[in-house]
Design an enzyme around this catalytic site. Structure first.
Site, mmCIF file in Angstrom:
data_model
loop_
_atom_site.group_PDB
_atom_site.id
_atom_site.type_symbol
_atom_site.label_atom_id
_atom_site.label_comp_id
_atom_site.label_asym_id
_atom_site.label_seq_id
_atom_site.Cartn_x
_atom_site.Cartn_y
_atom_site.Cartn_z
ATOM 1 N N TRP A 193 -28.180 -6.231 -7.224
ATOM 2 C CA TRP A 193 -27.569 -6.532 -5.930
ATOM 3 C C TRP A 193 -26.049 -6.592 -6.028
ATOM 4 O O TRP A 193 -25.325 -6.124 -5.142
ATOM 5 C CB TRP A 193 -28.127 -7.868 -5.432
ATOM 6 C CG TRP A 193 -27.628 -8.345 -4.115
ATOM 7 C CD1 TRP A 193 -26.729 -9.338 -3.888
ATOM 8 C CD2 TRP A 193 -28.035 -7.886 -2.823
ATOM 9 N NE1 TRP A 193 -26.536 -9.528 -2.546
ATOM 10 C CE2 TRP A 193 -27.330 -8.646 -1.864
ATOM 11 C CE3 TRP A 193 -28.930 -6.904 -2.385
ATOM 12 C CZ2 TRP A 193 -27.487 -8.458 -0.496
ATOM 13 C CZ3 TRP A 193 -29.089 -6.721 -1.010
ATOM 14 C CH2 TRP A 193 -28.369 -7.484 -0.090
ATOM 15 N N SER A 250 -21.005 -15.651 -7.138
ATOM 16 C CA SER A 250 -21.544 -14.955 -5.975
ATOM 17 C C SER A 250 -20.508 -14.919 -4.851
ATOM 18 O O SER A 250 -19.372 -14.497 -5.077
ATOM 19 C CB SER A 250 -22.856 -15.627 -5.551
ATOM 20 O OG SER A 250 -23.558 -14.836 -4.634
ATOM 21 N N LYS A 281 -16.188 -14.197 -4.833
ATOM 22 C CA LYS A 281 -15.294 -13.411 -3.977
ATOM 23 C C LYS A 281 -14.088 -14.257 -3.586
ATOM 24 O O LYS A 281 -12.944 -13.799 -3.608
ATOM 25 C CB LYS A 281 -16.042 -12.947 -2.726
ATOM 26 C CG LYS A 281 -17.375 -12.242 -2.964
ATOM 27 C CD LYS A 281 -18.048 -11.883 -1.637
ATOM 28 C CE LYS A 281 -19.560 -11.705 -1.745
ATOM 29 N NZ LYS A 281 -20.000 -10.670 -2.644
ATOM 30 N N HIS A 336 -29.228 -13.156 -11.049
ATOM 31 C CA HIS A 336 -28.082 -13.664 -10.304
ATOM 32 C C HIS A 336 -27.982 -15.179 -10.481
ATOM 33 O O HIS A 336 -28.826 -15.934 -10.008
ATOM 34 C CB HIS A 336 -28.267 -13.311 -8.827
ATOM 35 C CG HIS A 336 -27.056 -13.512 -7.980
ATOM 36 N ND1 HIS A 336 -25.944 -12.716 -8.079
ATOM 37 C CD2 HIS A 336 -26.776 -14.420 -7.011
ATOM 38 C CE1 HIS A 336 -25.046 -13.108 -7.197
ATOM 39 N NE2 HIS A 336 -25.524 -14.147 -6.541
#
Length: 402
Positions: A333, A242, A246, A383
């Site tokens: 998402w 998540s 990044k 997720h």
């Protein structure tokens, strides 16, 4: 027009777009040789720093933290592993934050082992329920299991163990190193007063946001691991899920010592193409998390086409090192299709450097893993990071490390 406060889940609303070419300089010249790619790589790093993640302050670029082993548990996992807690601190700033690194390696290994390094959301004590792991005393986001009044309690122990399957990792001959992202920079919009900003000061315009700070912290952990006698410093894979995915991608782009780069469900600002404006958009992420990126990224809210870069170029910055991008079927998402397409369109850089990229044209079916030096899978479910994901990462590491 999709407002910044909304997420887009409709493929028909994905705008027509043209992706910037990773193999073309900003002045229009074509990249045709590996030597030219090195020049283009520096150009892209500068563009991502300027427009997305922010520049690392000069005083932080060469910083190396002091390391002290504060605890060693030689009989961890019923004797299968050795656990060490290592404090990374700033010698000239004894009252500033310290980064507490957890390192678990197989007991009785014949020599140095490859290691997965990643950030945790709520502290090292969440990785495994063993009560001997030190409970992190620093600020925690509300909403985490066992967090009360922004502090961890004993009820938090082992609550993230499903995301860190230690027995599996150790059993496959790998080590695991983790540190709490909030040690580096607490995950809230505090005006950059805490964490490493206590040492380096509030960011100037164009300097690092929280994700770049986390990435910097991963490199400082690697400084330590690279010299550790139980760790093969040339076989450290950086991994993140998540928002921390990044950070792992940006760490892997900036620091070529990371031998494998892994992004799990990293979405917007991670592996997903910004220009698709699907799922979490640039406007939405900057509205919800204004501290994650640098101040200039906000210029591209609902204006993704004006970005001089996109995330396939971020993935390409790992080349020719192996990189793995993972999505989940119900995680709209994070835009699984956008993550797949970014991995695919990084391929020409790998080809220029003599390596196979993703190697497939079409998005894999749910439960399939594909790839060469770029790996990709689409896991069933939502997720998260699960044992099935880790099995694929370990297989990928086996292929490239062994």
């Amino acid at each position: 027009m999709i407002r910044a406060q909304e997420a887009n889940y409709d493929e028909t609303k994905v705008p027509d777009h043209t992706l910037p070419d990773p193999l073309r300089f900003e002045d229009g010249r074509k990249v045709e040789t590996p030597e030219q790619w090195r020049e283009r790589r520096e150009e892209l790093l500068g563009l991502f720093s300027e427009h997305v993640y922010g520049r690392v302050p000069e005083m932080a670029e060469g910083a190396r933290l002091a390391a002290e082993v504060i605890k060693e548990i030689p009989d961890f996992l019923n004797g299968a592993a050795v656990l060490r807690e290592v404090r990374l601190s700033f010698p000239d700033h004894p009252d500033a934050t310290a980064l507490d690194l957890l390192l678990v390696t197989p007991a009785g290994a014949d020599g140095p082992v490859p290691v997965f390094l990643g950030l945790s959301f709520f502290g090292n004590h969440t990785v495994h329920p063993d009560p001997r792991i030190t409970l992190n005393p620093r600020w925690m986001r509300e909403g985490g299991d066992g967090v009360e009044n922004n502090r961890a309690t004993d009820a938090a122990r082992g609550t993230a163990s499903g995301r860190w399957p230690l027995e599996m990792i150790i059993g496959r001959g790998y080590g695991l190193a983790t540190l709490y992202c909030g040690d580096i920079d607490p995950d809230f919009d505090d005006g950059f007063k805490n964490g490493i900003h206590e040492v380096f000061g509030e960011p100037e315009p164009g300097q690092w946001g929280t994700i770049a700070s986390w990435s910097w912290g991963l490199s400082r952990a690697l400084d330590y691991l690279a010299d550790h006698k139980q760790v093969d410093g040339k076989k450290v894979a950086v991994i993140g899920h998540s928002r921390l995915g990044k950070a792992s991608l940006w760490a892997g782009a900036r620091d070529e010592r990371f031998a494998i780069v892994i992004s799990n469900n990293s979405g917007c600002g991670g592996a997903a193409l910004s220009r698709r404006a699907f799922g979490e958009t640039v406007g939405r992420i900057n509205t919800s998390f204004p501290h994650w990126f640098n101040d200039r990224f906000k210029k591209y809210n609902e204006n993704e086409a004006a970005l001089p870069v996109d995330q396939h170029q971020l993935i390409a910055l790992a080349a020719p090192r192996p990189v793995y991008v993972a999505s989940a079927s119900d995680d709209s998402w994070a835009d699984p299709r956008g993550e797949f397409l970014a991995a695919k369109h990084a391929g020409p850089v790998y080809a220029l450097l003599g390596e196979e990229g993703l190697g497939v044209e079409d998005m894999p079916e749910v439960g399939e893993a594909k790839g060469g030096h770029i790996g990709y899978h689409l896991r069933k479910g939502g997720h998260g990071i699960e044992a099935w994901d880790w099995e694929r990462y370990l297989d990928f590491a086996d292929r490239h490390f062994k």
